[in-house]
Design an enzyme around this catalytic site. Structure first.
Site, PDB file in Angstrom:
ATOM      1  N   GLU A 166      18.847  29.568  38.245  1.00  0.00           N
ATOM      2  CA  GLU A 166      19.350  28.564  37.307  1.00  0.00           C
ATOM      3  C   GLU A 166      19.925  27.350  38.022  1.00  0.00           C
ATOM      4  O   GLU A 166      20.490  27.471  39.101  1.00  0.00           O
ATOM      5  CB  GLU A 166      20.467  29.179  36.455  1.00  0.00           C
ATOM      6  CG  GLU A 166      19.949  30.205  35.476  1.00  0.00           C
ATOM      7  CD  GLU A 166      21.069  30.872  34.681  1.00  0.00           C
ATOM      8  OE1 GLU A 166      20.752  31.410  33.610  1.00  0.00           O
ATOM      9  OE2 GLU A 166      22.225  30.856  35.110  1.00  0.00           O
TER      10      GLU A 166
ATOM     11  N   CYS B 152      24.514  21.659  39.657  1.00  0.00           N
ATOM     12  CA  CYS B 152      24.913  22.925  40.253  1.00  0.00           C
ATOM     13  C   CYS B 152      23.634  23.658  40.666  1.00  0.00           C
ATOM     14  O   CYS B 152      22.761  23.913  39.841  1.00  0.00           O
ATOM     15  CB  CYS B 152      25.684  23.718  39.199  1.00  0.00           C
ATOM     16  SG  CYS B 152      26.176  25.346  39.745  1.00  0.00           S
TER      17      CYS B 152
ATOM     18  N   CYS C   2      22.409  38.033  44.494  1.00  0.00           N
ATOM     19  CA  CYS C   2      23.401  37.836  45.565  1.00  0.00           C
ATOM     20  C   CYS C   2      23.830  39.205  46.076  1.00  0.00           C
ATOM     21  O   CYS C   2      24.025  40.137  45.299  1.00  0.00           O
ATOM     22  CB  CYS C   2      24.620  37.075  45.042  1.00  0.00           C
ATOM     23  SG  CYS C   2      25.857  36.763  46.326  1.00  0.00           S
TER      24      CYS C   2
ATOM     25  N   CYS D 154      30.388  40.421  43.894  1.00  0.00           N
ATOM     26  CA  CYS D 154      31.738  40.251  43.346  1.00  0.00           C
ATOM     27  C   CYS D 154      31.810  40.858  41.939  1.00  0.00           C
ATOM     28  O   CYS D 154      30.861  40.757  41.155  1.00  0.00           O
ATOM     29  CB  CYS D 154      32.104  38.772  43.283  1.00  0.00           C
ATOM     30  SG  CYS D 154      32.104  38.001  44.902  1.00  0.00           S
TER      31      CYS D 154
ATOM     32  N   CYS E 164      31.277  38.556  38.738  1.00  0.00           N
ATOM     33  CA  CYS E 164      30.133  37.631  38.768  1.00  0.00           C
ATOM     34  C   CYS E 164      28.857  38.309  38.279  1.00  0.00           C
ATOM     35  O   CYS E 164      28.475  39.368  38.806  1.00  0.00           O
ATOM     36  CB  CYS E 164      29.950  37.118  40.195  1.00  0.00           C
ATOM     37  SG  CYS E 164      28.468  36.114  40.405  1.00  0.00           S
TER      38      CYS E 164
ATOM     39  N   CYS F 104      25.602  30.789  34.662  1.00  0.00           N
ATOM     40  CA  CYS F 104      25.115  31.823  35.582  1.00  0.00           C
ATOM     41  C   CYS F 104      26.291  32.771  35.798  1.00  0.00           C
ATOM     42  O   CYS F 104      26.479  33.317  36.872  1.00  0.00           O
ATOM     43  CB  CYS F 104      24.683  31.310  36.961  1.00  0.00           C
ATOM     44  SG  CYS F 104      24.017  29.672  37.033  1.00  0.00           S
TER      45      CYS F 104
END
Ligand code: SAH
Ligand code: SF4
Length: 384
Positions: free
Chosen positions: A91, A104, A111, A115, A118, A343
């Protein structure tokens, strides 16, 4: 397979031109056509010799990842979903403000940091993005917006690497992409208008300072190691002490005299007065100078996280405690909530919005301009 010219910074493109038996300076012309004018077809590059254009047609192409969808928020924020193959999508979010336009940008599909708060982290890691996939987000968005705003002027004035992924875990492609953003023959953005956000990959922060010292944002989220270990697992490898020392080292190279510390406000988890006191002590312990700005981010909730957004009163009290201690603190406004432009991680901003009308006018223009252009040019299907 032919080369995607969005994969090259200017130096790389010069090498490519040499391999074609062309003079290196041709690369500058080509680079400007691609990044400044948004050209995707070699025949449009009218000041290049026909023979070169023919050579390029058989050896190269210019292609951003295809757009899967586009959503425009009532506040003018636009989110694009790009297809990067293998069932992966990334995104980008455009955030228009009165005095700037921020894009952004994503750096990875998924990822690996994981986290807790997230949604990208919850998806796990798929793969690193290539330079053309990173810079392609900017190339597409900039030229799409120019076309739809019917302007030759730059629309995107700021880039934040705050989309999906940990940019410092995709280092080389990141730095090459940053070089294209900063290059005067590319997007010509100043180092202070390009921000890399990191969860704290300490060795790579040092390298970034050496290689391409753009503005830095560090995702802190906790004032002590026990809590940060839990929220940002990378903390177990690079604990707070090391991370904040790396911030001090980075300041020697940073384009501004501060580093942004991001702090996602999680209800009852990291938002109490004790946390604020601990955070003040932590920040002061690392330098007696005002070396950072704190950016409090309202958590963008998603069910799998099991976490909640801090109450507005808690955010205000937290901000006041920090401000009273002399730490510049802003509460980030959420943007594009109605299109889930986050996101899981909204790159909104702290500007107060005085000239809303102007933006709505822009927004109207975007939505009303018909789209008609060849397949491979920056374009997209508009949905309101
Ligand atoms: N991986 C990098 C950059 C991408 S995340 C990093 O972690 O810094 C960009 C920002 O969005 C980070 O500060 C991140 O902590 C924050 N963020 C992630 N998920 C969020 C959520 N659900 N709500 C609010 N902010 C979030
Ligand atoms: Fe990765 Fe950043 Fe999300 Fe953490 S907050 S999982 S580092 S994208």
């Amino acid at each position: 397979m032919t080369a995607n010219l969005l994969d090259f910074d200017l130096e790389g493109l010069a090498g490519f031109c040499e391999r074609l038996g062309e003079k290196r300076f041709r690369a500058t012309q080509l680079f400007r056509w691609i990044h400044q004018k948004g050209a995707a077809q070699f025949d449009d590059m009218t000041d290049l010799a026909k023979s070169l254009r023919e050579k390029l047609k058989t050896s190269a192409h210019i292609q951003a990842p295809p757009v899967i969808s586009q959503h425009i928020s009532a506040d003018g924020t636009i989110k694009w979903l790009f297809d990067v193959g293998g069932g992966n999508a990334i995104e980008s979010v455009f955030i228009p403000e009165d005095d700037r336009g921020t894009l952004c940008v994503s750096s990875q599909a998924g990822c690996a940091v994981g986290c807790r708060f997230c949604s990208t982290g919850h998806q796990g890691f798929s793969r690193n993005l290539t330079v053309s996939e990173i810079i392609g987000q900017l190339w597409f968005a900039e030229h799409f917006l120019r076309k739809h705003l019917a302007t030759q002027d730059r629309v995107i004035s700021n880039v934040v690497m705050m989309g999906m992924g940990e940019p410092l875990q995709n280092y080389q492609p990141l730095v090459q992409s940053l070089r294209v953003m900063l290059d005067d023959h590319g997007y010509g953005l100043s180092r202070r208008r390009v921000t890399v956000s990191t969860s704290g990959v300490v060795p790579m922060m040092d390298r970034l300072g050496q290689d391409c010292a753009v503005a830095l944002a560090v995702s802190l989220h906790a004032p002590n190691d026990a809590l940060r270990d839990n929220l940002v697992p990378l903390n177990r490898k690079y604990p707070l002490q090391e991370l904040l020392q790396a911030c001090q080292r980075y300041l020697a190279f940073a384009p501004r005299d501060f580093i942004t510390l991001e702090y996602c406000m999680l209800d009852g988890v990291n938002d109490t007065s004790e946390h604020a006191s601990e955070l003040i002590r932590l920040i002061r312990a690392h330098s007696s100078h005002a070396w950072c700005k704190l950016n409090l981010i309202p958590f963008n909730p998603f069910p799998a996280s099991g976490l909640g957004r801090s109450k507005a009163a808690a955010v205000q009290a937290f901000a006041k405690q920090l401000s009273d201690a002399g730490i510049v603190t802003t509460v980030r406004k959420t943007r594009g909530d109605d299109i889930d432009a986050a996101c899981g991680q909204l790159a909104g901003d702290v500007m107060d919005r005085t000239e809303v009308g102007k933006r709505i006018e822009r927004q109207r223009k975007i939505m009303l301009t018909p789209v008609a252009s060849p397949d491979n040019e920056p374009t997209g299907v508009l949905k309101s």
